[in-house]
Design a protein around this motif. Structure first.
Motif, mmCIF file in Angstrom:
data_model
loop_
_atom_site.group_PDB
_atom_site.id
_atom_site.type_symbol
_atom_site.label_atom_id
_atom_site.label_comp_id
_atom_site.label_asym_id
_atom_site.label_seq_id
_atom_site.Cartn_x
_atom_site.Cartn_y
_atom_site.Cartn_z
ATOM 1 N N LYS A 1 0.820 -1.216 0.000
ATOM 2 C CA LYS A 1 0.000 0.000 0.000
ATOM 3 C C LYS A 1 0.855 1.268 0.000
ATOM 4 N N SER A 2 2.136 1.146 0.297
ATOM 5 C CA SER A 2 3.033 2.306 0.277
ATOM 6 C C SER A 2 4.320 1.924 -0.432
ATOM 7 N N LEU A 3 5.038 2.919 -0.903
ATOM 8 C CA LEU A 3 6.254 2.690 -1.682
ATOM 9 C C LEU A 3 7.454 2.653 -0.746
ATOM 10 N N LEU A 4 8.077 1.477 -0.629
ATOM 11 C CA LEU A 4 9.213 1.297 0.274
ATOM 12 C C LEU A 4 10.471 1.976 -0.259
ATOM 13 N N CYS A 5 10.709 1.852 -1.548
ATOM 14 C CA CYS A 5 11.906 2.420 -2.166
ATOM 15 C C CYS A 5 11.695 2.444 -3.674
ATOM 16 N N GLY A 6 12.692 2.955 -4.386
ATOM 17 C CA GLY A 6 12.553 3.083 -5.832
ATOM 18 C C GLY A 6 11.924 4.410 -6.217
ATOM 19 N N SER A 7 11.958 4.700 -7.513
ATOM 20 C CA SER A 7 11.452 5.973 -8.022
ATOM 21 C C SER A 7 10.406 5.740 -9.102
ATOM 22 N N PRO A 8 9.232 6.369 -8.983
ATOM 23 C CA PRO A 8 8.240 6.272 -10.054
ATOM 24 C C PRO A 8 8.682 7.064 -11.275
ATOM 25 N N ARG A 9 8.343 6.578 -12.451
ATOM 26 C CA ARG A 9 8.686 7.265 -13.695
ATOM 27 C C ARG A 9 7.629 8.276 -14.112
ATOM 28 N N GLY A 10 6.751 8.633 -13.223
ATOM 29 C CA GLY A 10 5.711 9.607 -13.530
ATOM 30 C C GLY A 10 4.967 10.001 -12.285
ATOM 31 N N ASP A 11 4.030 10.929 -12.450
ATOM 32 C CA ASP A 11 3.198 11.408 -11.341
ATOM 33 C C ASP A 11 2.263 10.292 -10.887
ATOM 34 N N LEU A 12 2.065 10.175 -9.574
ATOM 35 C CA LEU A 12 1.198 9.129 -9.027
ATOM 36 C C LEU A 12 -0.115 9.679 -8.474
ATOM 37 N N ALA B 1 -5.845 7.611 -13.427
ATOM 38 C CA ALA B 1 -7.066 6.981 -13.929
ATOM 39 C C ALA B 1 -7.030 5.489 -13.637
ATOM 40 N N GLU B 2 -8.207 4.920 -13.400
ATOM 41 C CA GLU B 2 -8.314 3.494 -13.130
ATOM 42 C C GLU B 2 -7.682 2.697 -14.269
ATOM 43 N N GLY B 3 -6.875 1.715 -13.905
ATOM 44 C CA GLY B 3 -6.202 0.885 -14.897
ATOM 45 C C GLY B 3 -4.808 1.351 -15.259
ATOM 46 N N THR B 4 -4.427 2.553 -14.798
ATOM 47 C CA THR B 4 -3.097 3.091 -15.106
ATOM 48 C C THR B 4 -2.030 2.341 -14.325
ATOM 49 N N ARG B 5 -0.872 2.179 -14.946
ATOM 50 C CA ARG B 5 0.287 1.641 -14.249
ATOM 51 C C ARG B 5 1.494 2.522 -14.535
ATOM 52 N N VAL B 6 2.241 2.852 -13.504
ATOM 53 C CA VAL B 6 3.418 3.705 -13.627
ATOM 54 C C VAL B 6 4.635 2.897 -13.189
ATOM 55 N N PRO B 7 5.657 2.760 -14.030
ATOM 56 C CA PRO B 7 6.826 1.960 -13.654
ATOM 57 C C PRO B 7 7.531 2.523 -12.422
ATOM 58 N N ILE B 8 8.004 1.613 -11.573
ATOM 59 C CA ILE B 8 8.849 1.947 -10.431
ATOM 60 C C ILE B 8 10.234 1.389 -10.738
ATOM 61 N N GLU B 9 11.235 2.267 -10.746
ATOM 62 C CA GLU B 9 12.573 1.824 -11.105
ATOM 63 C C GLU B 9 13.527 1.969 -9.926
ATOM 64 N N ALA B 10 14.616 1.212 -9.984
ATOM 65 C CA ALA B 10 15.615 1.246 -8.923
ATOM 66 C C ALA B 10 16.314 2.599 -8.887
ATOM 67 N N ASN B 11 16.624 3.024 -7.651
ATOM 68 C CA ASN B 11 17.434 4.220 -7.455
ATOM 69 C C ASN B 11 18.584 3.870 -6.512
ATOM 70 N N VAL C 1 0.087 0.647 -9.487
ATOM 71 C CA VAL C 1 -1.081 0.179 -10.245
ATOM 72 C C VAL C 1 -2.337 0.780 -9.645
ATOM 73 N N GLN C 2 -3.094 1.475 -10.487
ATOM 74 C CA GLN C 2 -4.340 2.100 -10.044
ATOM 75 C C GLN C 2 -5.490 1.145 -10.334
#
Length: 262
Positions: free
Chosen positions: A161-172, A176-186, A201-202
């Motif tokens: 339910k929360s982001l432990l680490c890593g960086s999203p490649r876009g605004d979260l 919209a429902e069904g959207t997925r935003v990649p989380i990449e290593a930092n 994942v929304q």
């Protein structure tokens, strides 16, 4: 690939030993699709009915905690709900003592024991495990979904339910429902910068400009790739934010806890 009971989480280890074991778990994990079932039949009775094979069994795993007379959490309750074709076929739980406090990144060493006990109590063999917790989105690429998935050698997905680490490649925000935003290593992750760890994942969203639902953070645990992990969670999030096996495991954990406290 055989199960790896030698890699089971041990709460008696020193912190450096726990982290070293997690790196070993990450090396043993397979972060790509390696399973025999058809993901499109998960949770869909109609798809399952049209399949020539038995529908896969997917088990949701969640935790609750019991307190002692002083009001301190002293036991973990692990609940597992197994489903086939969208129907619940078995529910089990296990209770074991809590031996260490919560430490970010070391959740498996606090909660892995009762989870493994609960899974042992199942009379069915899950084809897929869904955890309320992280998989590869983890400092050492070995969240609880990865750790238990490797120990049992069962395909596994982490749903946090929360982001432990890593960086999203876009605004979260307000996705919209069904959207997925990649989380990449930092720099906080033991992986090359830019490595795809999973997705935000929304699964559900309000139809309102004034409020919004936060996404889930979905990552492969073992023998599932990141894109398939996101597909599975979207397919199993029927009417709620959480995928149904995890939502039902959460509800059952609360039910079992009430039964023990009464």
């Amino acid at each position: 690939m055989p199960p790896r009971p030698d890699l089971a989480p041990d709460s008696g280890l020193e912190r450096a030993e726990m982290e070293a074991l997690q790196r070993e778990i990450a090396d043993a994990a397979v972060f790509e699709d390696d399973f025999a079932f058809d993901p499109s039949t998960l949770g869909d009775p109609l798809a399952a009915a049209s399949s020539p094979d038995d529908p896969p069994i997917v088990a949701g795993v969640d935790q609750s905690f019991l307190t002692n007379a002083e009001g301190e959490q002293d036991r973990a309750l692990s609940a597992v709900v197994a489903m086939r074709g969208g129907e619940v076929i078995e529910r089990v739980h296990a209770v074991t003592p809590l031996e260490i406090p919560y430490i970010p990144g070391l959740l498996a060493f606090r909660e892995g024991g009762p989870i493994l006990e609960a899974l042992e109590a199942l009379s069915v063999d899950p084809d897929l495990l869904l955890f309320d917790g992280s998989g590869r989105i983890h400092f050492r690429q070995a969240g609880i979904a990865t750790h238990i998935g490797v120990v049992r050698d069962v395909p596994a997905v982490g749903v946090a339910k929360s982001l432990l680490c890593g960086s999203p490649r876009g605004d979260l925000e307000n996705l919209a429902e069904g959207t997925r935003v990649p989380i990449e290593a930092n720099a906080r992750v033991d992986a090359p910068d830019g490595t795809l760890l999973g997705y935000a994942v929304q699964t559900r969203q309000y139809d309102s400009p004034n409020r919004y639902i936060n996404p889930l953070y979905v990552s492969p645990g073992h023998r599932v790739g990141p894109d398939t992990a996101a597909d599975i969670v979207l397919a199993l999030a029927d009417s709620y934010k959480l995928p149904e096996p995890v939502r039902l495991a959460d509800s059952y954990a609360d039910e079992a806890k009430r039964g023990l406290e009464e």
